[in-house]
Design an enzyme around this catalytic site. Structure first.
Site, PDB file in Angstrom:
ATOM      1  CE  LYS A  25       9.510   8.153  28.995  1.00 11.06           C
ATOM      2  NZ  LYS A  25       8.590   8.895  27.865  1.00 11.06           N
ATOM      3  CB  SER A  26      11.063   4.758  22.900  1.00 13.57           C
ATOM      4  OG  SER A  26      11.202   6.250  22.950  1.00 13.57           O
ATOM      5  N   GLY A  98       2.690  11.273  25.902  1.00 15.27           N
ATOM      6  CA  GLY A  98       2.441  11.600  24.585  1.00 15.27           C
ATOM      7  C   GLY A  98       2.814  10.356  23.607  1.00 15.27           C
ATOM      8  CG  ASP A 320      12.988  12.859  25.131  1.00 17.79           C
ATOM      9  OD1 ASP A 320      12.421  13.827  24.671  1.00 17.79           O
ATOM     10  OD2 ASP A 320      12.653  11.574  24.781  1.00 17.79           O
ATOM     11  CE  LYS A 347       9.984  16.565  22.363  1.00 15.86           C
ATOM     12  NZ  LYS A 347       9.393  15.280  21.607  1.00 15.86           N
ATOM     13  NE  ARG A 351      11.082  17.496  28.850  1.00 16.60           N
ATOM     14  CZ  ARG A 351      10.964  16.346  28.410  1.00 16.60           C
ATOM     15  NH1 ARG A 351      11.685  16.091  27.451  1.00 16.60           N
ATOM     16  NH2 ARG A 351      10.377  15.657  29.228  1.00 16.60           N
ATOM     17  NE  ARG A 393      12.916  12.419  29.036  1.00 16.62           N
ATOM     18  CZ  ARG A 393      12.980  11.136  29.213  1.00 16.62           C
ATOM     19  NH1 ARG A 393      13.886  10.903  30.134  1.00 16.62           N
ATOM     20  NH2 ARG A 393      12.263  10.412  28.554  1.00 16.62           N
TER      21      ARG A 393
HETATM   22  C1  S3P Z   1       9.626   9.308  21.339  1.00 21.19           C
HETATM   23  C2  S3P Z   1      10.010  10.116  20.511  1.00 21.19           C
HETATM   24  C3  S3P Z   1      10.224  11.541  20.789  1.00 21.19           C
HETATM   25  C4  S3P Z   1      10.493  11.863  22.373  1.00 21.19           C
HETATM   26  C5  S3P Z   1       9.827  10.998  23.150  1.00 21.19           C
HETATM   27  C6  S3P Z   1       9.611   9.593  22.925  1.00 21.19           C
HETATM   28  C7  S3P Z   1       9.175   7.870  20.640  1.00 21.19           C
HETATM   29  O1  S3P Z   1       8.937  12.646  20.654  1.00 21.19           O
HETATM   30  O2  S3P Z   1      10.657  13.248  22.695  1.00 21.19           O
HETATM   31  O3  S3P Z   1      10.080  11.238  24.482  1.00 21.19           O
HETATM   32  O4  S3P Z   1       9.062   7.193  21.590  1.00 21.19           O
HETATM   33  O5  S3P Z   1       8.869   7.856  19.559  1.00 21.19           O
HETATM   34  P1  S3P Z   1       9.099  13.245  18.993  1.00 21.19           P
HETATM   35  O6  S3P Z   1       9.305  12.039  18.123  1.00 21.19           O
HETATM   36  O7  S3P Z   1       7.741  13.668  18.688  1.00 21.19           O
HETATM   37  O8  S3P Z   1      10.034  14.385  18.938  1.00 21.19           O
END
Ligand code: S3P
Length: 437
Positions: A25-26, A98, A320, A347, A351, A393
């Site tokens: 996803k990232s 987010g 996560d 989150k 969570r 999740r």
């Molecule tokens: C992510 C970073 C994380 C993670 C999110 C995806 C990203 O958040 O929890 O699901 O893709 O950069 P944080 O960096 O704000 O902790």
């Protein structure tokens, strides 16, 4: 596809087989965004076609970029170069994501345009000041609700100044938002991390031709106004998604499951380290580098788990994975202590609260404080319905718990699972789970 509505996970026999996790996803969000500001046609393979990433694709289209699906997981983006986004005609709906919202605010902050972002009830309750504050320093303005949450309007600046920003919390999203704002800014943008977080943005920026330096003391330097050039991107499997079938194999006796082609970014492998410390039998094979990211096949064969203390320094690398670790801990011998978890409260849901309440309802001994969770293992009873709270999740973690519990676990609504893992139920059932929708 994983559907909507209630789902029931019945206790099942050993899980066996090989699966492929959906695209990361990232990495998928970043691929669409960076391809949009690179010059030329980028082909992306293995893109996650979950709702979160589709929201990013729609937003990029609304910002004037041609984004086309050419086959399953295959997408083509016709980028317009750094600074090439145009003002959207309508509000951008980032759904549940987010990452999509925060990274896009970064890109938009240094474009001369005005855009309003919104999202679902979960996203509208999540903190955005953590990005609007550093992005204002480039010269962008933000107008929104009390508390700085979405819906939020960004008025991007046409005359950005570079920023040096020390992150108050370890967050790859905030780091990435600042770096993306630094793209259309002359001079050097610098971010300082308190502890290392996933570096997908840095790797992909380099992949497209930017100059990004990562120094040992957590300093990341980006040279502004690079010429980003379209390059093919191959998205690895998502280790955060892979962790669900792997954890299921860790709690159901006799199981052996392989997940192939999983991304092994050093900022993402804290769960593997933790499960190994708990005594899990995990092997990683065929390690390779694809598109600048380390990738491998992960096999987990069931063995008895023992409780561990998870140090706060490891939290960013498994941020996560705490819902599924808490489930694994509920089957381990002894009390697992997790600390430094304050970020879990902001989150997709709270969570920490969701896991403590859900595990207690399943008959697990659990203790929660502002930023710690203690779980005493055994064999959870289950036999309850858990609310998924618009959090994919949480839904998947409790479905996995049901696989090893004494009685079935119900989830009130599994629709949120489609944000990151469409096909989750089918994949788990192929491995031997008994999840009904
Ligand atoms: C992510 C970073 C994380 C993670 C999110 C995806 C990203 O958040 O929890 O699901 O893709 O950069 P944080 O960096 O704000 O902790």
């Amino acid at each position: 596809m994983t559907g909507t509505g209630r789902a029931v996970s019945h206790p099942c026999g050993a899980l066996h087989g090989e699966a492929r996790a959906p695209g990361d996803k990232s990495v998928s969000h970043r691929a669409l965004m960076l391809a949009g500001v690179a010059v030329g046609e980028t082909r992306i393979d293995g893109l996650l076609e979950g709702e979160d990433v589709l929201a990013t694709a729609a937003a990029m289209r609304a910002l004037g970029i041609e984004v086309e699906r050419t086959g399953p997981g295959s997408w083509q983006v016709n980028g317009r170069g750094v600074g090439g986004l145009t003002e959207p005609e309508d509000v951008l709906d980032m759904g549940n994501s987010g990452t999509a919202a925060r990274l896009l605010l970064g890109l938009l902050a240094t474009h001369r345009l005005t855009a309003t972002l919104t999202g679902d009830a979960s996203l509208r309750s999540r903190p955005m000041r953590r990005v609007s504050e550093p992005l204002s320093r480039f010269g962008a303005a933000f107008h929104g609700r009390a508390g700085g949450m979405l819906p939020l309007t960004v008025v991007g600046t046409g005359f950005p100044v570079p920023v040096r920003y020390e992150l108050p919390v370890a967050s790859a999203q905030v780091k990435s938002a600042v770096l993306l704002a630094g793209l259309n800014t002359p001079g050097e943008t610098v971010v300082v991390e308190p502890s290392p977080t996933r570096d997908h943005t840095e790797r992909m920026l380099r992949h497209f031709g930017a100059s990004v330096q990562q120094e040992e003391d957590g300093v990341v330097r980006l040279t502004g106004e690079p010429e980003l050039v379209a390059r093919p991107v191959s998205v690895p499997g998502d280790i955060s998604s892979a962790s669900f079938p792997l954890a299921a194999a860790a709690i159901v006796p006799g199981s052996r499951v392989t997940v192939a082609g999983v991304g092994l970014n050093p900022g993402r492998i804290g769960l593997i380290e933790t499960l190994r410390e708990m005594g899990a039998d995990i092997s990683v094979t065929d390690e390779r580098v694809e598109g600048g990211e380390p990738v491998g096949d992960i096999t987990l064969a069931w063995s008895r788990l023992a409780a561990v203390d998870v140090p706060p320094s490891r939290v960013p690398s498994m941020i996560d994975e705490f819902p599924i670790l808490a489930v694994a801990a509920a089957f381990a011998e002894g009390t697992t202590r997790m600390s430094g978890l304050a970020e879990l409260r902001v989150k997709e849901s709270d969570r920490l609260g969701a896991m403590a309440a859900g595990l207690a309802a399943c008959g697990v001994e659990v203790r929660e404080s502002a930023d710690t969770l203690e779980v005493t293992g055994g064999q959870p009873r289950g036999g309850v319905e858990i609310a998924s709270r618009l959090d994919h999740r949480i839904a998947m973690a409790f479905l996995v718990l049901g696989m090893g519990a004494r009685e079935a676990v119900r989830i009130d609504d599994i629709a949120p699972v489609a944000t990151s893992f469409p096909g989750f139920v089918g994949l788990m059932n192929e491995l031997g789970a008994a999840v009904e929708m």
